[in-house]
Write a protein that holds these residues in place. Structure first.
Motif, mmCIF file in Angstrom:
data_model
loop_
_atom_site.group_PDB
_atom_site.id
_atom_site.type_symbol
_atom_site.label_atom_id
_atom_site.label_comp_id
_atom_site.label_asym_id
_atom_site.label_seq_id
_atom_site.Cartn_x
_atom_site.Cartn_y
_atom_site.Cartn_z
ATOM 1 N N LYS A 1 1.154 -29.281 -4.005
ATOM 2 C CA LYS A 1 -0.125 -29.191 -3.304
ATOM 3 C C LYS A 1 -0.559 -27.749 -3.089
ATOM 4 O O LYS A 1 -1.740 -27.446 -3.058
ATOM 5 N N GLN A 2 0.419 -26.874 -2.938
ATOM 6 C CA GLN A 2 0.100 -25.464 -2.716
ATOM 7 C C GLN A 2 1.151 -24.591 -3.388
ATOM 8 O O GLN A 2 2.345 -24.846 -3.290
ATOM 9 N N ILE A 3 0.700 -23.548 -4.085
ATOM 10 C CA ILE A 3 1.607 -22.602 -4.721
ATOM 11 C C ILE A 3 1.950 -21.512 -3.713
ATOM 12 O O ILE A 3 1.060 -20.852 -3.177
ATOM 13 N N VAL A 4 3.226 -21.338 -3.432
ATOM 14 C CA VAL A 4 3.654 -20.279 -2.522
ATOM 15 C C VAL A 4 4.812 -19.520 -3.148
ATOM 16 O O VAL A 4 5.547 -20.058 -3.979
ATOM 17 N N GLN A 5 4.958 -18.280 -2.732
ATOM 18 C CA GLN A 5 6.062 -17.466 -3.215
ATOM 19 C C GLN A 5 7.324 -17.828 -2.438
ATOM 20 O O GLN A 5 7.302 -17.882 -1.211
ATOM 21 N N THR A 6 8.405 -18.083 -3.145
ATOM 22 C CA THR A 6 9.646 -18.430 -2.470
ATOM 23 C C THR A 6 10.364 -17.166 -1.999
ATOM 24 O O THR A 6 10.071 -16.061 -2.461
ATOM 25 N N GLU A 7 11.318 -17.353 -1.099
ATOM 26 C CA GLU A 7 12.056 -16.214 -0.562
ATOM 27 C C GLU A 7 12.872 -15.526 -1.646
ATOM 28 O O GLU A 7 13.080 -14.318 -1.613
ATOM 29 N N GLU A 8 13.326 -16.307 -2.632
ATOM 30 C CA GLU A 8 14.129 -15.735 -3.712
ATOM 31 C C GLU A 8 13.299 -14.853 -4.629
ATOM 32 O O GLU A 8 13.826 -13.942 -5.264
ATOM 33 N N ALA B 1 -2.423 -17.849 0.272
ATOM 34 C CA ALA B 1 -1.465 -18.901 0.621
ATOM 35 C C ALA B 1 -1.392 -19.078 2.134
ATOM 36 O O ALA B 1 -1.432 -20.196 2.645
ATOM 37 N N ALA B 2 -1.294 -17.951 2.855
ATOM 38 C CA ALA B 2 -1.233 -18.013 4.318
ATOM 39 C C ALA B 2 -2.535 -18.570 4.891
ATOM 40 O O ALA B 2 -2.530 -19.243 5.925
ATOM 41 N N ARG B 3 -3.664 -18.312 4.228
ATOM 42 C CA ARG B 3 -4.971 -18.786 4.692
ATOM 43 C C ARG B 3 -5.232 -20.234 4.283
ATOM 44 O O ARG B 3 -6.224 -20.833 4.715
ATOM 45 N N GLY B 4 -4.365 -20.775 3.438
ATOM 46 C CA GLY B 4 -4.527 -22.165 3.004
ATOM 47 C C GLY B 4 -5.668 -22.364 2.030
ATOM 48 O O GLY B 4 -6.262 -23.452 1.974
ATOM 49 N N LEU B 5 -5.964 -21.352 1.199
ATOM 50 C CA LEU B 5 -7.103 -21.427 0.284
ATOM 51 C C LEU B 5 -6.703 -21.761 -1.144
ATOM 52 O O LEU B 5 -7.572 -21.839 -2.019
ATOM 53 N N ASN B 6 -5.400 -21.933 -1.394
ATOM 54 C CA ASN B 6 -4.976 -22.263 -2.760
ATOM 55 C C ASN B 6 -4.373 -23.661 -2.853
ATOM 56 O O ASN B 6 -3.538 -23.934 -3.704
ATOM 57 N N ILE B 7 -4.823 -24.535 -1.968
ATOM 58 C CA ILE B 7 -4.347 -25.917 -2.008
ATOM 59 C C ILE B 7 -4.982 -26.658 -3.181
ATOM 60 O O ILE B 7 -5.982 -26.199 -3.759
ATOM 61 N N TRP C 1 12.471 -7.590 9.579
ATOM 62 C CA TRP C 1 12.327 -7.633 8.127
ATOM 63 C C TRP C 1 13.615 -8.084 7.431
ATOM 64 O O TRP C 1 13.601 -8.402 6.246
ATOM 65 N N LYS C 2 14.723 -8.126 8.152
ATOM 66 C CA LYS C 2 15.983 -8.579 7.564
ATOM 67 C C LYS C 2 15.899 -10.058 7.188
ATOM 68 O O LYS C 2 16.633 -10.519 6.311
ATOM 69 N N ASP C 3 15.029 -10.783 7.853
ATOM 70 C CA ASP C 3 14.790 -12.189 7.516
ATOM 71 C C ASP C 3 13.617 -12.254 6.547
ATOM 72 O O ASP C 3 12.492 -11.874 6.897
ATOM 73 N N VAL C 4 13.874 -12.710 5.323
ATOM 74 C CA VAL C 4 12.820 -12.732 4.296
ATOM 75 C C VAL C 4 11.631 -13.570 4.740
ATOM 76 O O VAL C 4 10.485 -13.307 4.363
ATOM 77 N N ALA C 5 11.890 -14.574 5.565
ATOM 78 C CA ALA C 5 10.814 -15.453 6.031
ATOM 79 C C ALA C 5 9.780 -14.696 6.849
ATOM 80 O O ALA C 5 8.651 -15.164 7.010
ATOM 81 N N TYR C 6 10.147 -13.524 7.382
ATOM 82 C CA TYR C 6 9.205 -12.705 8.152
ATOM 83 C C TYR C 6 8.087 -12.170 7.249
ATOM 84 O O TYR C 6 6.988 -11.890 7.705
ATOM 85 N N THR C 7 8.388 -12.044 5.966
ATOM 86 C CA THR C 7 7.453 -11.434 5.015
ATOM 87 C C THR C 7 6.759 -12.449 4.126
ATOM 88 O O THR C 7 5.578 -12.326 3.830
ATOM 89 N N ASN D 1 6.717 -22.093 3.358
ATOM 90 C CA ASN D 1 6.530 -23.145 2.363
ATOM 91 C C ASN D 1 5.965 -24.382 3.055
ATOM 92 O O ASN D 1 6.597 -24.928 3.961
ATOM 93 N N PRO D 2 4.780 -24.851 2.660
ATOM 94 C CA PRO D 2 4.153 -25.999 3.342
ATOM 95 C C PRO D 2 4.986 -27.265 3.269
ATOM 96 O O PRO D 2 4.960 -28.084 4.189
ATOM 97 N N GLU D 3 5.736 -27.458 2.157
ATOM 98 C CA GLU D 3 6.571 -28.653 2.031
ATOM 99 C C GLU D 3 7.699 -28.632 3.064
ATOM 100 O O GLU D 3 8.048 -29.651 3.649
ATOM 101 N N GLU D 4 8.280 -27.439 3.291
ATOM 102 C CA GLU D 4 9.342 -27.322 4.288
ATOM 103 C C GLU D 4 8.783 -27.536 5.689
ATOM 104 O O GLU D 4 9.441 -28.116 6.550
ATOM 105 N N LEU D 5 7.557 -27.038 5.926
ATOM 106 C CA LEU D 5 6.930 -27.226 7.229
ATOM 107 C C LEU D 5 6.660 -28.703 7.499
ATOM 108 O O LEU D 5 6.799 -29.177 8.635
#
Length: 426
Positions: free
Chosen positions: A99-106, A157-163, A205-211, A215-219
């Motif tokens: 549903k939405q393309i997001v960049q993964t932490e990896e 992605a954060a704005r939800g415009l690429n759904i 910044w040590k937590d990649v999720a901060y940057t 992921n909408p599926e995880e949410l």
């Protein structure tokens, strides 16, 4: 068949060598060709689900470099590893696009990618206004994308415009309306949030999720889990909501006081505006005598100028979700401000800059027992009352009211239950 071949014959060996050479050229040349094709931005654009990402890329300042220069770490090994991992993207494309393309932490863009082109020794930003020690940030392993996440894709992605439902709207023409400058530039809220955490001994910044955007599926899975847990408990109103909101407001106001130099604290990173803003100047109007007591009239006339700096929404790190259809219809319009006391009053109530001072008891109110018997002389005229109504409401707001909430719960009819006399004319 192979046994019948005379391998002692030099001509045969030369034929084998030639065939092997041709085979290597075909294999390696074909492999190189495949890599070249899959590394090109045009290949990325061939999938319709990548329309938002490709359109923002072509409209960005990075449109002269390939996608892989940012999204794959330098090195042949990293390139080949990424190609293998990318096979899952082919699987998704065939079986069902997310549903939405997001960049993964990896796969977050690393500093190695950025440093292929950019120097870490820059101290002043391209705009010339900010002083930022890029080298110091990089040596602390702070990812470049913590600040520069929107430089290419404007944080879509954060704005939800690429759904999935919005991908057909991403055309070259529409991109100009959707890519707002405030999402391309670093978000000041990120700077403030990070510096505040550093002053508390944290390294967010040590937590990649901060940057990386969530992921909408995880949410969705997390939300489902919370809903299931909540369904097993008796439904009751969250008693901590008001307390959490009050703590958030207090924290924001404390940071604002530090920023404008009204509150000095012994910290690792100074929060004052002048620490980073090189060309920051105090307006001439602020330097006049008794400015604190007289700025209300200026605010009525020039509120649009005031909120250029005194706008607490800039201090928020979170990016609000947006509706792409509304953005395309309305666009980014600059509204012309008309002096309006109601607009100023509402702003003074909700704006954390204003309420930092306005939520405190004014010096003229003296002690409560004295003020109760003396304040009527301060509110004889309609104009005088309007000053009171900046903080106070005449009536207690009704539950669910859409009116702007007053910064105090003290309202006139709490005592004046029979109403008021007509205001005295000048």
């Amino acid at each position: 068949m192979w046994r019948d071949i005379d391998w002692t014959n030099p001509v045969t060996r030369w034929k084998l060598l030639f065939a092997s050479l041709v085979g290597c050229i075909v294999v390696f040349g074909g492999g190189y060709g495949v890599l070249s094709i899959t590394n090109s931005p045009s290949f990325c654009s061939s999938c319709h689900e990548m329309a938002p990402e490709y359109t923002t890329y072509t409209a960005s300042a990075h449109n002269q470099i390939s996608c892989v220069q940012c999204h794959i770490k330098p090195g042949v090994t990293n390139m080949l590893t990424h190609k293998v991992k990318s096979m899952k993207e082919v699987y998704y494309h065939v079986t069902g696009v997310p549903k939405q393309i997001v960049q993964t932490e990896e796969e977050a863009v690393s500093n190695e990618n950025c440093l292929q082109c950019h120097s870490k020794n820059r101290l002043v930003t391209a705009s010339g206004d900010l002083k930022v020690n890029h080298k110091g940030h990089i040596e602390k392993d702070i990812p470049c994308i913590t600040c520069h996440a929107g430089v290419v894709h404007a944080k879509i992605a954060a704005r939800g415009l690429n759904i999935d439902s919005a991908r057909g709207e991403w055309t070259e023409k529409n991109a100009q309306k959707l890519i707002e400058e405030k999402y391309v530039r670093p978000n000041m809220g990120t700077c403030i949030d990070c510096h505040d955490k550093v002053n508390k001994g944290e390294k967010p910044w040590k937590d990649v999720a901060y940057t990386v955007p969530p992921n909408p599926e995880e949410l969705e899975k997390l939300a489902e889990g919370k809903n299931k847990a909540a369904s097993t408990k008796p439904v009751k109103e969250d008693e901590n909501t008001a307390e959490l909101a009050a703590n958030h407001d207090q924290k924001t106001q404390e940071i604002i006081l530090q920023a404008i130099g009204k509150q000095k604290t012994n910290v690792k990173v100074s929060m004052e505006c002048g620490t980073c803003h090189k060309k920051l100047k105090v307006p001439r109007s602020h330097k006049v005598a008794l400015w604190n007591q007289q700025h209300g009239s200026t605010a009525v006339q020039e509120l649009n100028k005031c909120v250029t700096c005194h706008q607490d929404s800039k201090w928020v790190r979170e990016i609000p979700k947006e509706d792409i259809i509304s953005l395309l219809k309305l666009g980014v319009k600059k509204s012309h401000y008309q002096p309006d006391i109601k607009v100023v009053k509402d702003q003074s109530r909700i704006n954390k800059f204003c309420s930092t001072c306005h939520n405190k008891r004014p010096p003229g109110h003296t002690k409560s027992d004295q003020w109760l018997t003396a304040h009527s002389t301060k509110a004889l005229t309609a104009e005088a009352k309007s000053q009171c109504f900046v903080c106070h409401d005449q009536k207690k707001p009704k539950p669910g009211s859409t009116d702007t909430k007053a910064p105090t719960d003290v309202y006139c009819e709490y005592c004046h239950r029979t109403g008021f006399k007509s205001p005295v004319k000048k």
